[in-house]
Design an enzyme around this catalytic site. Structure first.
Site, PDB file in Angstrom:
ATOM      1  N   ASP A   1       0.663  -1.286  -0.004  1.00 55.64           N
ATOM      2  CA  ASP A   1      -0.494   0.052   0.082  1.00 55.64           C
ATOM      3  C   ASP A   1       0.403   1.441  -0.147  1.00 55.64           C
ATOM      4  O   ASP A   1       0.162   2.522  -0.251  1.00 55.64           O
ATOM      5  CB  ASP A   1      -0.959   0.000   1.057  1.00 55.64           C
ATOM      6  CG  ASP A   1      -2.109   1.221   1.577  1.00 55.64           C
ATOM      7  OD1 ASP A   1      -2.633   1.337   0.262  1.00 55.64           O
ATOM      8  OD2 ASP A   1      -2.236   1.430   1.933  1.00 55.64           O
TER       9      ASP A   1
ATOM     10  N   SER B   1      -6.847   6.598  -0.279  1.00 60.16           N
ATOM     11  CA  SER B   1      -6.989   4.246  -0.480  1.00 60.16           C
ATOM     12  C   SER B   1      -8.187   4.254  -0.374  1.00 60.16           C
ATOM     13  O   SER B   1      -8.920   4.587   0.919  1.00 60.16           O
ATOM     14  CB  SER B   1      -5.746   3.346   0.162  1.00 60.16           C
ATOM     15  OG  SER B   1      -4.639   4.178  -0.209  1.00 60.16           O
TER      16      SER B   1
ATOM     17  N   GLN C   1      -6.026  -1.317  -6.653  1.00 61.64           N
ATOM     18  CA  GLN C   1      -6.192  -0.831  -5.896  1.00 61.64           C
ATOM     19  C   GLN C   1      -6.375   0.716  -6.341  1.00 61.64           C
ATOM     20  O   GLN C   1      -6.699   0.685  -7.531  1.00 61.64           O
ATOM     21  CB  GLN C   1      -5.164  -0.343  -4.775  1.00 61.64           C
ATOM     22  CG  GLN C   1      -5.066   0.975  -4.171  1.00 61.64           C
ATOM     23  CD  GLN C   1      -4.433   1.468  -2.723  1.00 61.64           C
ATOM     24  OE1 GLN C   1      -3.214   2.054  -3.054  1.00 61.64           O
ATOM     25  NE2 GLN C   1      -3.862   0.879  -1.943  1.00 61.64           N
TER      26      GLN C   1
END
Length: 320
Positions: free
Chosen positions: A213, A237, A287
């Site tokens: 991430d 995110s 993502q």
């Protein structure tokens, strides 16, 4: 701290070592950093550890799908509630809810699978220059930033030294909007855990969930703003998905190739592929992020990139 009083890297094995307070309930610590929000990768890694601790060791995780719902507060413990959705002959499914101060901040669904001998196998090779570059020859991210700025504030210096992963960009960092003009929505880094992670495969998997991430949305930002220096966008995110294809060690060098096939309507999609030094595809990542102009600044608008025809920080939870 070291004997000289210098910060030492965050031990991921400690961060991922959750306290079991009930059969299906775990508590994780959240470092009391000077950040406004808990790093999203930390919550993902801890949630996956919680799920894995309720599954037989012979069933490694093969996929996860997660949503970042609210920002987490640094320094406040996070409780992970695991729902045992299914225990089948070949597959096990777990759903995890991360709760902080009575509010759900994150959800994750993970699937675990008994390893099988497949009838066939294939993969696409790495595409960029990353495999040709020795990661040891690249500058550490903190060193590259420090060299460009001539130093960084003490607070950021301490945070940089505590980072649990060594991340090195394959291409040099761009520092101005002029340098990003015409850039493709692609990025690549070599990365590995700074400290040994032991031999528990689940810890290595969760460590990679943590670091996955960190840089993935770089590919979305590159055509619009530099990754370091001038900031035009606030980002968050929104969700995160991973598929684990082969066993690996997160304390060995891994190549993380990232690209953004589309960004529109304030949302940007990023895809990542993680390879070992032999070029074997280990993990696939997807993502989506939310991007908004910072402080009403006009962001340069260009025609959409078409990767088929062009030549070859992190607050991460939504506050919307």
């Amino acid at each position: 701290m070291t004997d000289a009083g210098e910060p030492v890297p965050e031990r991921l094995v400690d961060l991922l070592d959750l306290e079991r307070i009930e059969v299906n309930i775990f508590r994780g610590r959240s470092p009391d950093e000077s950040l406004q929000r808990v790093f999203g990768g930390q919550v993902a890694g801890q949630a996956l550890i919680a799920a894995g601790r309720t599954v037989d060791a012979g069933r490694p995780v093969h996929s996860l799908h997660a949503y970042f719902l609210r920002p987490g507060r640094p320094g406040v413990p996070i409780v992970y509630e695991v729902e045992r959705v299914r225990d089948g002959r070949s597959f096990t499914t777990r759903r995890v809810t991360a709760v902080q101060q009575g509010r759900t901040i994150f959800t994750l669904t993970a699937s675990f699978h008994v390893p099988e001998e497949g009838a066939f196998a294939h993969q696409l090779p790495p595409t960029g220059p990353g495999p040709l570059v020795d990661p040891e020859s690249l500058p550490r991210l903190a060193d590259e930033v420090r060299a460009h700025l001539g130093g960084v504030p003490d607070e950021l210096e301490r945070m940089a030294r505590r980072q649990p992963f060594d991340i090195r960009y394959v291409d040099r960092l761009r520092w101005t909007s002029e340098e990003t003009a015409g850039a493709e929505p692609r990025s690549a880094v070599w990365m590995r855990a700074v400290t040994p992670l032991g031999d528990d495969p689940l810890v290595h998997t969760c460590a990679l969930a943590y670091v996955s991430d960190t840089t993935l949305l770089d590919a979305v930002r590159l055509p619009v703003e530099p990754l370091w220096g001038e900031r035009l966008l606030d980002l968050a995110s929104l969700d995160h998905a991973m598929w684990f294809h082969r066993p690996f060690r997160a304390d060995e060098w891994l190549l993380y190739e990232q690209e953004s096939p589309v960004a529109t309507g304030g949302l940007g999609l990023a895809r990542g592929r993680i390879y070992d030094r032999a070029g074997r595809l280990l993990v696939s990542v997807v993502q989506e992020g939310l991007f908004r102009p910072r402080g009403g600044i006009h962001v340069r608008s260009e025609a959409p990139h078409d990767i088929r025809t062009r030549p070859g920080e992190a607050p991460h939870e939504p506050g919307a």
